[in-house]
Design an enzyme around this catalytic site. Structure first.
Site, mmCIF file in Angstrom:
data_model
loop_
_atom_site.group_PDB
_atom_site.id
_atom_site.type_symbol
_atom_site.label_atom_id
_atom_site.label_comp_id
_atom_site.label_asym_id
_atom_site.label_seq_id
_atom_site.Cartn_x
_atom_site.Cartn_y
_atom_site.Cartn_z
ATOM 1 N N LYS A 229 45.433 46.883 41.252
ATOM 2 C CA LYS A 229 45.509 45.571 41.879
ATOM 3 C C LYS A 229 46.128 44.620 40.864
ATOM 4 C CE LYS A 229 42.696 41.937 43.917
ATOM 5 N NZ LYS A 229 41.374 41.557 44.401
ATOM 6 N N LYS B 162 47.683 47.369 45.644
ATOM 7 C CA LYS B 162 47.697 46.027 46.218
ATOM 8 C C LYS B 162 48.392 45.077 45.272
ATOM 9 C CE LYS B 162 44.427 42.549 47.550
ATOM 10 N NZ LYS B 162 43.048 42.174 47.613
ATOM 11 N N GLU C 201 44.410 53.743 35.672
ATOM 12 C CA GLU C 201 43.356 53.120 36.475
ATOM 13 C C GLU C 201 42.885 54.056 37.590
ATOM 14 O OE1 GLU C 201 41.606 50.394 36.402
ATOM 15 O OE2 GLU C 201 42.626 48.959 35.119
HETATM 16 C C1 PBG Z 1 39.225 39.569 45.963
HETATM 17 C C2 PBG Z 1 40.362 39.815 46.898
HETATM 18 C C3 PBG Z 1 41.571 39.119 46.980
HETATM 19 C C4 PBG Z 1 42.298 39.696 48.012
HETATM 20 C C5 PBG Z 1 41.515 40.701 48.554
HETATM 21 N N1 PBG Z 1 40.337 40.787 47.821
HETATM 22 C C6 PBG Z 1 42.033 37.920 46.250
HETATM 23 C C7 PBG Z 1 42.223 37.944 44.815
HETATM 24 O O1 PBG Z 1 42.125 38.963 44.121
HETATM 25 O O2 PBG Z 1 42.483 36.862 44.287
HETATM 26 C C8 PBG Z 1 43.672 39.284 48.449
HETATM 27 C C9 PBG Z 1 44.086 39.750 49.815
HETATM 28 C C10 PBG Z 1 45.286 39.073 50.365
HETATM 29 O O3 PBG Z 1 46.002 38.328 49.668
HETATM 30 O O4 PBG Z 1 45.557 39.296 51.553
HETATM 31 N N2 PBG Z 1 38.008 39.418 46.677
#
Ligand code: PBG
Length: 327
Positions: free
Chosen positions: A199, A253, A238
């Site tokens: 992520k 992501k 990771e």
């Molecule tokens: C953290 C989380 C985020 C997203 C999903 N889970 C935000 C972040 O890491 O700041 C982002 C999902 C999206 O942008 O659609 N709880």
């Protein structure tokens, strides 16, 4: 056609819609799609998210209805995000059995039964008053190990409320292992973990921060989320750690700017790979389409096909219900 022209003619397979359909190498199925959904405590009407036209912060009632629609369309799963009324430094509502996310999980499971998989995001940023994904030290840094305890407790509360998929998204080191053992000890050995393994600290999360009301009050998430320009093998490291700690599915992501990482995962792991088409990816297409600059429907399908072709088995997308209906 005379013999002096080339004999190889790839265009033969592109001539008709039926031919293209028959030879398609990438097919989307409704069951591949997972719908992220937001539910906010204390709302009396669903509240539109202005940076994500078509996406709502749901009431408990409208959430049930939207989950029912997703199930009827054949969507594979839903992933719930909860926004509590009261926030504090440790995110107390996150593991409260009567917290909004736990209530919503029970509601949705009762509504859809086994028609689709009901999961929840396991992270603290929606629940903390400072908007960070964990417990802060005096110096204002996210404390890895203190946060792990909170995630473990949150995961158990979610499983107790019926969550069928635990999805830790906070990027703390060791989070999958700690959550796995907490679930096992609490008797939820059958509940799988979808690990957000790679992520990135991404600008594409921008609109989500409005939807989930979780913008950090100071600083950013670069101390735990990966650097988009980080070492090339970092994502692989990771994901290997997450698998060793017991991840059942793994995720990349955002999706579109990280198609290479999706392919890297698909070629190197033997569990299902998910990709999250995030809020900014959604907002870009909707905004351009609202201006009449692009063909919205084609762009949605092309973006999803690209993510699948890169190697994603599952795709989290805010368009899940709409696309599932179209397939
Ligand atoms: C953290 C989380 C985020 C997203 C999903 N889970 C935000 C972040 O890491 O700041 C982002 C999902 C999206 O942008 O659609 N709880």
């Amino acid at each position: 056609m005379s013999a002096e022209f080339p004999v190889a003619r790839p265009r033969r397979l592109r001539r008709t819609p039926a031919m293209r359909r028959m030879v398609a190498g990438t097919r989307l199925h409704a069951a591949d799609l997972i719908l992220p959904m937001f539910v906010k405590e204390g709302l009396s009407e669903p509240s539109p998210v202005s940076s994500m036209p078509g996406v709502y912060q749901h009431t408990r009632d409208s959430l049930r209805k939207a989950a029912h629609e997703a199930a009827s369309a054949g969507v594979g799963g839903v992933m719930l995000f909860g926004i509590p009324q009261a926030k504090d430094a440790r995110g107390s509502a996150a593991d409260d059995p009567d917290g909004i996310l736990q209530q919503a999980l029970r509601d949705v499971v009762a509504e859809v039964g086994d028609a689709l998989v009901v999961g929840a995001d396991t992270c603290l940023d929606e629940f903390t008053d400072h908007g960070h994904c964990g417990i802060l030290t005096e110096a204002g840094e996210v404390d890895n190990d203190a946060t792990l305890e909170r995630y473990a407790s949150m995961a158990v509360a979610q499983a107790a409320a019926g969550s069928q998929l635990i999805a830790p998204s906070g990027m703390m080191d060791g989070q999958v292992g700690v959550i796995r053992s907490a679930l096992d000890v609490a008797g939820y050995g059958n509940v799988p973990i979808l690990a957000y393994s790679a992520k990135y600290a991404s600008a594409f999360f921008g609109p989500f921060r409005e939807a989930a009301e979780c913008a950090p009050q100071f600083g950013d998430r670069s101390s735990h989320q990966q650097d988009p320009a980080g070492p090339l093998e970092e994502a692989l490291r990771e994901v290997r750690l997450d698998l060793a700690e017991g991840a059942d599915l793994v995720m990349v992501k955002p999706a579109m700017s990280y198609l290479d990482i999706i392919r890297q995962f698909r070629d190197n792991v033997d569990v299902p790979v998910a990709a999250y088409q995030v809020s900014g990816e959604y907002a870009m297409v909707e905004a351009a389409a609202a201006n009449g600059w692009v063909d919205r429907d084609r762009m949605i399908m092309e973006s999803l096909v690209s993510i699948k072709r890169a190697g994603a088995d599952l795709i989290l997308t805010y368009w899940a219900t709409e696309v599932a209906r179209r397939l």
